[in-house]
Scaffold this motif. Structure first.
Motif, PDB file in Angstrom:
ATOM      1  N   ALA A 132       0.820  -1.218   0.000  1.00  0.00           N
ATOM      2  CA  ALA A 132       0.000   0.000   0.000  1.00  0.00           C
ATOM      3  C   ALA A 132       0.852   1.265   0.000  1.00  0.00           C
ATOM      4  N   ASP A 133       2.079   1.174   0.518  1.00  0.00           N
ATOM      5  CA  ASP A 133       2.966   2.335   0.563  1.00  0.00           C
ATOM      6  C   ASP A 133       3.826   2.463  -0.682  1.00  0.00           C
ATOM      7  N   GLY A 134       3.700   1.544  -1.624  1.00  0.00           N
ATOM      8  CA  GLY A 134       4.473   1.603  -2.857  1.00  0.00           C
ATOM      9  C   GLY A 134       5.793   0.872  -2.800  1.00  0.00           C
ATOM     10  N   ARG A 135       6.065   0.111  -1.745  1.00  0.00           N
ATOM     11  CA  ARG A 135       7.318  -0.635  -1.648  1.00  0.00           C
ATOM     12  C   ARG A 135       7.297  -1.814  -2.626  1.00  0.00           C
ATOM     13  N   VAL A 136       8.360  -1.925  -3.383  1.00  0.00           N
ATOM     14  CA  VAL A 136       8.415  -2.949  -4.429  1.00  0.00           C
ATOM     15  C   VAL A 136       8.750  -4.301  -3.817  1.00  0.00           C
ATOM     16  N   THR A 137       8.088  -5.333  -4.299  1.00  0.00           N
ATOM     17  CA  THR A 137       8.395  -6.712  -3.938  1.00  0.00           C
ATOM     18  C   THR A 137       8.054  -7.584  -5.130  1.00  0.00           C
ATOM     19  N   GLU A 138       8.107  -8.900  -4.955  1.00  0.00           N
ATOM     20  CA  GLU A 138       7.737  -9.817  -6.022  1.00  0.00           C
ATOM     21  C   GLU A 138       6.706 -10.791  -5.480  1.00  0.00           C
ATOM     22  N   ALA A 139       5.843 -11.274  -6.360  1.00  0.00           N
ATOM     23  CA  ALA A 139       4.776 -12.185  -5.964  1.00  0.00           C
ATOM     24  C   ALA A 139       4.824 -13.424  -6.841  1.00  0.00           C
ATOM     25  N   PRO A 140       4.667 -14.632  -6.264  1.00  0.00           N
ATOM     26  CA  PRO A 140       4.642 -15.854  -7.079  1.00  0.00           C
ATOM     27  C   PRO A 140       3.536 -15.787  -8.123  1.00  0.00           C
ATOM     28  N   ALA A 141       3.787 -16.359  -9.284  1.00  0.00           N
ATOM     29  CA  ALA A 141       2.824 -16.302 -10.386  1.00  0.00           C
ATOM     30  C   ALA A 141       2.981 -17.560 -11.223  1.00  0.00           C
ATOM     31  N   SER A 142       2.105 -17.695 -12.199  1.00  0.00           N
ATOM     32  CA  SER A 142       2.235 -18.755 -13.194  1.00  0.00           C
ATOM     33  C   SER A 142       2.770 -18.138 -14.477  1.00  0.00           C
ATOM     34  N   VAL A 143       3.265 -18.965 -15.364  1.00  0.00           N
ATOM     35  CA  VAL A 143       3.849 -18.453 -16.595  1.00  0.00           C
ATOM     36  C   VAL A 143       2.820 -17.709 -17.427  1.00  0.00           C
ATOM     37  N   THR A 144       1.540 -18.070 -17.288  1.00  0.00           N
ATOM     38  CA  THR A 144       0.501 -17.387 -18.070  1.00  0.00           C
ATOM     39  C   THR A 144       0.203 -15.994 -17.533  1.00  0.00           C
ATOM     40  N   ASP A 145       0.685 -15.675 -16.322  1.00  0.00           N
ATOM     41  CA  ASP A 145       0.497 -14.327 -15.778  1.00  0.00           C
ATOM     42  C   ASP A 145       1.536 -13.354 -16.310  1.00  0.00           C
ATOM     43  N   LEU A 146       2.572 -13.865 -16.964  1.00  0.00           N
ATOM     44  CA  LEU A 146       3.675 -13.040 -17.433  1.00  0.00           C
ATOM     45  C   LEU A 146       3.554 -12.785 -18.933  1.00  0.00           C
ATOM     46  N   GLY A 147       4.185 -11.722 -19.381  1.00  0.00           N
ATOM     47  CA  GLY A 147       4.166 -11.392 -20.806  1.00  0.00           C
ATOM     48  C   GLY A 147       5.490 -10.786 -21.235  1.00  0.00           C
ATOM     49  N   GLY A 148       5.802 -10.909 -22.511  1.00  0.00           N
ATOM     50  CA  GLY A 148       7.038 -10.335 -23.053  1.00  0.00           C
ATOM     51  C   GLY A 148       8.283 -10.908 -22.423  1.00  0.00           C
ATOM     52  N   CYS A 149       8.343 -12.217 -22.193  1.00  0.00           N
ATOM     53  CA  CYS A 149       9.464 -12.850 -21.486  1.00  0.00           C
ATOM     54  C   CYS A 149      10.553 -13.302 -22.458  1.00  0.00           C
ATOM     55  N   TYR A 150      11.800 -13.279 -21.972  1.00  0.00           N
ATOM     56  CA  TYR A 150      12.908 -13.815 -22.742  1.00  0.00           C
ATOM     57  C   TYR A 150      13.995 -14.295 -21.778  1.00  0.00           C
ATOM     58  N   CYS A 151      14.784 -15.226 -22.260  1.00  0.00           N
ATOM     59  CA  CYS A 151      15.841 -15.843 -21.457  1.00  0.00           C
ATOM     60  C   CYS A 151      17.114 -15.011 -21.567  1.00  0.00           C
ATOM     61  N   ILE A 152      17.868 -14.883 -20.441  1.00  0.00           N
ATOM     62  CA  ILE A 152      19.102 -14.090 -20.466  1.00  0.00           C
ATOM     63  C   ILE A 152      20.316 -14.887 -20.015  1.00  0.00           C
ATOM     64  N   ASN A 153      20.122 -16.116 -19.482  1.00  0.00           N
ATOM     65  CA  ASN A 153      21.292 -16.825 -18.960  1.00  0.00           C
ATOM     66  C   ASN A 153      21.997 -17.616 -20.064  1.00  0.00           C
TER      67      ASN A 153
END
Length: 665
Positions: A153-174
């Motif tokens: 609520a205060d705008g602090r950035v974090t990450e949340a678990p998701a499924s691959v279908t929740d993501l978009g525009g993905c690419y591999c970098i390793n």
């Protein structure tokens, strides 16, 4: 008569003389006015302090009013809003496996210029997405987990678990996808990570607007302003009276379709206004000839869902025996076979089946009126039975009332019995006749797709080259070179009448920019005309004469031209300057000792070149004039200084093995 002619000639001569005199006076007055205006502007804006007090402060502080050049009128001109020196910063640290071993997000939450929150992503980053990231086993694409960027609520950035279908525009970098992908494309990786984080921040707080972005090889920094506290200048400028308010602009974030509508409305309203910027730009020569330079195009995978309906129906009449009541149902044998059934009972209900009417007709005691078989569904389609209706109408008998009833296996449930409503109170078994019918409705959603390629003509044109390509938000080509980044497959939902078809593909949308050889123009005629005009120009102080070739239907013709020149003030060949020096004491220390220990003699000077004022050299106390006011040519000395600096940057080698002082002369 001669006297009259003389008078007329004299009057004409006086008129011409007065006109010339007045034009000369106007020219002098115009020159004087220009010099005066220039001096006024220089006195107000010609120094750093003048720019600060007369431009910077009025634009950044509402307590300071901006003034016109002559100082007669003051007005508010504050343009900025409360902002942070560093609204958000993202730092990445690649590892030897190509994964990001650290991603650190620093935030200024209250726009006071100080970092309030630092978040370190607690996982490797193996893939980057437009709204999150993918974390896998280092250097591989196995055991992957998926995360989206989120904020509290205060705008602090974090990450949340998701499924691959929740993501978009993905690419591999390793390293499982290529070598040094992050280092080669660090600007793209930073932009995509930072963009996803900023979008998450905007989701919780739409008041921030990004005003500037700065990047280096491992860091991207965002500068922002609070839009809800920004002043809109539209109310004071009539030309901008239709500009959206700040709250409207902020509202576009949560209501983006309205932005498209507002854009189209503005384009329509300005397309017929010759004075609007939209009209001027869209009808400019550059816009009309743009196809000869850079061209943008798209390739889209277009999907659609078509629903087909298969209906199965029949009707007939029959008779039954019952002692008192009749029940009905749709029995499901399997996905393709269904039976329409009834059950006769005595006054006690289903527990008194076939009372006075004989034995059981089947294993479960239900009579089968009709067996319905639907066609085999297409496994490539999404199919569903939407209706399975069984009707028993016009039921009547000797000792019974009349009734009709209906049951739908889809709505009521298969094998769920429904009382028909007919009652036979007469003693003993009764004969009942009835009409029956059924209607089964089976629907199938068929997904089809095609590719809408608007780049085919450019791609097949040998004069065109691919400059940039963006596939589903992933930059795959930049400045005529492939980036090595490849988008991961993504999924889209296509709803139909039966359900939602989830379709996954390698790509959905490609944006490309092609650069084609521009049209060649022949400027030889222009060069011919220009060369003749320049070479023939002659300046005799009072006017400039020249020859101007013109190309007509029958060829070239030469016209003589002349331009009257205004009076010119005398000008010196150079800016009069002087050269001075002043002694200084050098206290610098190096790894070999102090400068004075290494220089002979120890005395040194600062050299100055100054513009003379009133043919006098402005010197300060202790300053010695080396060259007094004149046209100075110090090119040789400047070249020597540059050469000295160049040599000083090289290693000094003492062939004797002993340190020696550097001679200053």
């Amino acid at each position: 008569m001669r006297s009259v002619r003389w008078s007329r000639n004299t009057a004409a001569s006086l008129t011409v003389a007065l006109a010339l005199a007045s034009s000369h006076a106007l020219a002098v007055d115009g020159k004087t006015a220009g010099q005066s205006t220039g001096q006024t502007a220089l006195s107000r804006f010609g120094t750093k302090s003048g720019i600060n007090s007369n431009i910077s402060l009025p634009m950044t502080n509402s307590a300071n009013l901006m003034q016109t050049v002559n100082g007669a009128t003051s007005f508010p001109a504050t343009l900025n809003a409360p902002s942070s020196a560093k609204f958000l910063e993202v730092m990445i640290q690649p590892s030897g496996t190509g994964d990001l071993q650290q991603v650190i997000v620093s935030q200024d939450l209250n726009t006071d210029g100080a970092i309030d929150n630092v978040h370190t992503v607690p996982a490797l980053v193996s893939g980057v997405c437009a709204n999150g990231f993918i974390s896998c086993t280092a250097g591989s694409w196995s055991n992957c987990k998926y995360f989206t960027w989120a904020t509290d609520a205060d705008g602090r950035v974090t990450e949340a678990p998701a499924s691959v279908t929740d993501l978009g525009g993905c690419y591999c970098i390793n390293s499982s996808c290529g070598s040094n992908l992050v280092w080669v494309n660090s600007a793209i990786v930073l932009k995509d990570i930072g963009g996803g984080i900023v979008n998450a921040v905007h989701t919780s707080n739409t008041q921030f607007t990004i005003t500037n972005v700065a990047t280096d090889i491992t860091t991207i920094t965002y500068y922002g302003q609070v839009t809800t506290q920004t002043n809109n200048a539209a109310s004071s400028v009539s030309a901008f009276a239709s500009s959206p308010t700040v709250s409207t602009l902020s509202g576009y974030y949560n209501n983006w379709p309205q932005l498209t509508a507002a854009r189209d409305s503005a384009a329509i309203s300005q397309s017929s206004d010759p004075s609007s910027l939209y009209y001027l730009i869209s009808n400019s020569g550059a816009a009309r000839n743009a196809q000869g330079k850079a061209s943008n195009c798209t390739i889209d995978r277009v999907g659609r869902v078509d629903t087909t309906v298969k209906s199965f129906n029949d009707s007939g009449n029959s008779a039954l025996c019952t002692d008192h009541l009749v029940y009905m149902r749709v029995h499901k044998v399997d996905d393709l076979t269904y039976q329409l059934e009834y059950l006769d009972t005595g006054p006690g209900g289903p527990g008194a089946a076939h009372n006075n009417c004989g034995g059981s007709p089947g294993g479960d005691g239900w009579h089968v009126v009709k067996t319905v078989t639907v066609s085999t569904p297409d496994p490539a389609k999404l199919g569903k039975l939407m209706a399975a209706t069984f009707n028993m109408n016009n039921m009547s008998g000797g000792g019974c009332n009349s009734a009709s009833a209906s049951v739908d296996g889809v709505i009521n449930g298969f094998d769920t019995s429904v009382q028909t409503g007919i009652v036979c109170p007469a003693k003993g078994a009764q004969g009942v006749s009835f009409d029956w019918s059924y209607f089964f409705d089976f629907k199938e959603d068929a997904y089809t797709e095609g590719v809408e390629d608007k780049c085919a003509a450019l791609a097949t044109n040998p004069d065109c080259r691919l400059k940039d390509e963006d596939i589903d938000g992933v930059v795959t080509s930049q400045n005529f070179n492939p980036t090595g980044l490849t988008p991961l497959p993504s999924c889209k939902d296509f709803p139909g009448q039966v359900g939602t078809n989830k379709i996954c593909r390698d790509w959905w949308h490609k944006k490309r920019t092609y650069v084609c050889d521009s049209e060649q123009y022949d400027f030889s005629d222009v060069a011919t005309r220009f060369g003749q005009v320049v070479s023939s120009a002659s300046d005799n102080t009072s006017n400039l004469t020249f020859q101007d070739p013109r190309l007509g239907p029958t060829g070239w013709s030469i016209a003589n031209g002349s331009i009257n020149l205004p009076q010119r003030d005398p000008a010196s060949e150079c800016e009069v300057a002087c050269k001075t020096r002043i002694a200084k004491t050098d206290t610098q220390v190096t790894t070999t000792g102090t400068v004075n220990d290494m220089r002979v003699p120890a005395q040194s000077y600062d050299i100055f070149y100054k513009t003379c004022i009133g043919n006098s050299c402005p010197v300060n106390p202790g300053e010695e004039i080396l060259i007094d006011c004149q046209c100075i040519n110090e090119f040789a000395e400047a070249a020597t200084v540059i050469q000295t600096l160049r040599l000083a940057g090289k290693d000094n080698i003492c062939s004797s093995g002993q340190k020696q002082p550097m001679q200053s002369r």
